[in-house]
Motif scaffolding. Sequence first.
Motif, PDB file in Angstrom:
ATOM      1  N   LEU A  13      78.114  55.307 -69.047  1.00  0.00           N
ATOM      2  CA  LEU A  13      77.042  54.352 -69.320  1.00  0.00           C
ATOM      3  C   LEU A  13      76.302  54.811 -70.574  1.00  0.00           C
ATOM      4  N   GLN A  14      76.280  53.974 -71.568  1.00  0.00           N
ATOM      5  CA  GLN A  14      75.652  54.311 -72.845  1.00  0.00           C
ATOM      6  C   GLN A  14      74.205  53.831 -72.839  1.00  0.00           C
ATOM      7  N   LEU A  15      73.256  54.754 -73.020  1.00  0.00           N
ATOM      8  CA  LEU A  15      71.835  54.435 -73.139  1.00  0.00           C
ATOM      9  C   LEU A  15      71.336  54.997 -74.459  1.00  0.00           C
ATOM     10  N   GLY A  16      71.295  54.153 -75.472  1.00  0.00           N
ATOM     11  CA  GLY A  16      70.918  54.631 -76.804  1.00  0.00           C
ATOM     12  C   GLY A  16      71.934  55.635 -77.286  1.00  0.00           C
ATOM     13  N   GLU A  17      71.443  56.825 -77.604  1.00  0.00           N
ATOM     14  CA  GLU A  17      72.336  57.892 -78.070  1.00  0.00           C
ATOM     15  C   GLU A  17      72.901  58.729 -76.928  1.00  0.00           C
ATOM     16  N   ARG A  18      72.468  58.447 -75.719  1.00  0.00           N
ATOM     17  CA  ARG A  18      72.921  59.236 -74.563  1.00  0.00           C
ATOM     18  C   ARG A  18      74.038  58.525 -73.819  1.00  0.00           C
ATOM     19  N   THR A  19      74.946  59.329 -73.312  1.00  0.00           N
ATOM     20  CA  THR A  19      76.003  58.827 -72.443  1.00  0.00           C
ATOM     21  C   THR A  19      75.790  59.443 -71.064  1.00  0.00           C
ATOM     22  N   LEU A  20      75.653  58.585 -70.066  1.00  0.00           N
ATOM     23  CA  LEU A  20      75.456  59.061 -68.699  1.00  0.00           C
ATOM     24  C   LEU A  20      76.757  58.927 -67.927  1.00  0.00           C
ATOM     25  N   LEU A  21      77.065  59.944 -67.154  1.00  0.00           N
ATOM     26  CA  LEU A  21      78.208  59.918 -66.257  1.00  0.00           C
ATOM     27  C   LEU A  21      77.663  59.920 -64.841  1.00  0.00           C
ATOM     28  N   LEU A  22      78.003  58.896 -64.075  1.00  0.00           N
ATOM     29  CA  LEU A  22      77.481  58.741 -62.725  1.00  0.00           C
ATOM     30  C   LEU A  22      78.557  59.016 -61.697  1.00  0.00           C
ATOM     31  N   THR A  23      78.129  59.473 -60.528  1.00  0.00           N
ATOM     32  CA  THR A  23      79.022  59.583 -59.382  1.00  0.00           C
ATOM     33  C   THR A  23      78.418  58.753 -58.262  1.00  0.00           C
ATOM     34  N   THR A  24      79.270  58.297 -57.371  1.00  0.00           N
ATOM     35  CA  THR A  24      78.826  57.419 -56.304  1.00  0.00           C
ATOM     36  C   THR A  24      79.388  57.869 -54.969  1.00  0.00           C
ATOM     37  N   SER A  25      78.526  57.908 -53.969  1.00  0.00           N
ATOM     38  CA  SER A  25      78.940  58.155 -52.590  1.00  0.00           C
ATOM     39  C   SER A  25      78.483  56.968 -51.763  1.00  0.00           C
ATOM     40  N   ILE A  26      79.366  56.481 -50.897  1.00  0.00           N
ATOM     41  CA  ILE A  26      79.071  55.304 -50.090  1.00  0.00           C
ATOM     42  C   ILE A  26      79.401  55.596 -48.629  1.00  0.00           C
ATOM     43  N   GLY A  27      78.482  55.265 -47.745  1.00  0.00           N
ATOM     44  CA  GLY A  27      78.701  55.371 -46.307  1.00  0.00           C
ATOM     45  C   GLY A  27      78.796  53.992 -45.696  1.00  0.00           C
ATOM     46  N   ILE A  28      79.816  53.775 -44.889  1.00  0.00           N
ATOM     47  CA  ILE A  28      80.046  52.464 -44.282  1.00  0.00           C
ATOM     48  C   ILE A  28      80.171  52.624 -42.770  1.00  0.00           C
ATOM     49  N   ALA A  29      79.380  51.851 -42.034  1.00  0.00           N
ATOM     50  CA  ALA A  29      79.475  51.829 -40.576  1.00  0.00           C
ATOM     51  C   ALA A  29      80.090  50.507 -40.149  1.00  0.00           C
ATOM     52  N   PHE A  30      80.875  50.550 -39.087  1.00  0.00           N
ATOM     53  CA  PHE A  30      81.491  49.326 -38.577  1.00  0.00           C
ATOM     54  C   PHE A  30      81.607  49.407 -37.077  1.00  0.00           C
ATOM     55  N   GLN A  31      81.774  48.257 -36.459  1.00  0.00           N
ATOM     56  CA  GLN A  31      82.035  48.240 -35.032  1.00  0.00           C
ATOM     57  C   GLN A  31      83.137  47.247 -34.740  1.00  0.00           C
ATOM     58  N   ALA A  32      83.924  47.540 -33.726  1.00  0.00           N
ATOM     59  CA  ALA A  32      85.010  46.651 -33.333  1.00  0.00           C
ATOM     60  C   ALA A  32      84.428  45.362 -32.755  1.00  0.00           C
ATOM     61  N   ARG A  33      85.112  44.277 -32.981  1.00  0.00           N
ATOM     62  CA  ARG A  33      84.634  42.986 -32.459  1.00  0.00           C
ATOM     63  C   ARG A  33      84.612  42.962 -30.937  1.00  0.00           C
ATOM     64  N   THR A  34      85.350  43.844 -30.317  1.00  0.00           N
ATOM     65  CA  THR A  34      85.417  43.865 -28.856  1.00  0.00           C
ATOM     66  C   THR A  34      84.221  44.583 -28.226  1.00  0.00           C
ATOM     67  N   GLU A  35      83.447  45.303 -29.035  1.00  0.00           N
ATOM     68  CA  GLU A  35      82.292  46.041 -28.523  1.00  0.00           C
ATOM     69  C   GLU A  35      81.061  45.151 -28.486  1.00  0.00           C
ATOM     70  N   ARG A  36      80.110  45.525 -27.621  1.00  0.00           N
ATOM     71  CA  ARG A  36      78.822  44.822 -27.616  1.00  0.00           C
ATOM     72  C   ARG A  36      78.104  45.143 -28.913  1.00  0.00           C
TER      73      ARG A  36
END
Length: 68
Positions: A13-36
């Motif tokens: 990501l270029q911000l003016g004269e700076r270049t930023l390098l980002l990392t991403t972590s994502i958490g995903i929760a799910f439930q089966a359709r058969t569960e309440r």
Amino acid sequence: IAAKIIARTREPLQLGERTLLLTTSIGIAFQARTERPVAAARLLACADEALYEAKGAGRDRFHLTPTG
């Protein structure tokens, strides 16, 4: 979808004269359709746990976890 988000945020990501390098972590929760249905607070807590699993595994990762 999570893999696509991670790939897009990996691009420098270029911000003016700076270049930023980002990392991403994502958490995903799910439930089966058969569960309440679970409460929103439980779903959020599971997603938060999944996020920390992803962070613990290294950069640019996502983790899926069931709510049950």
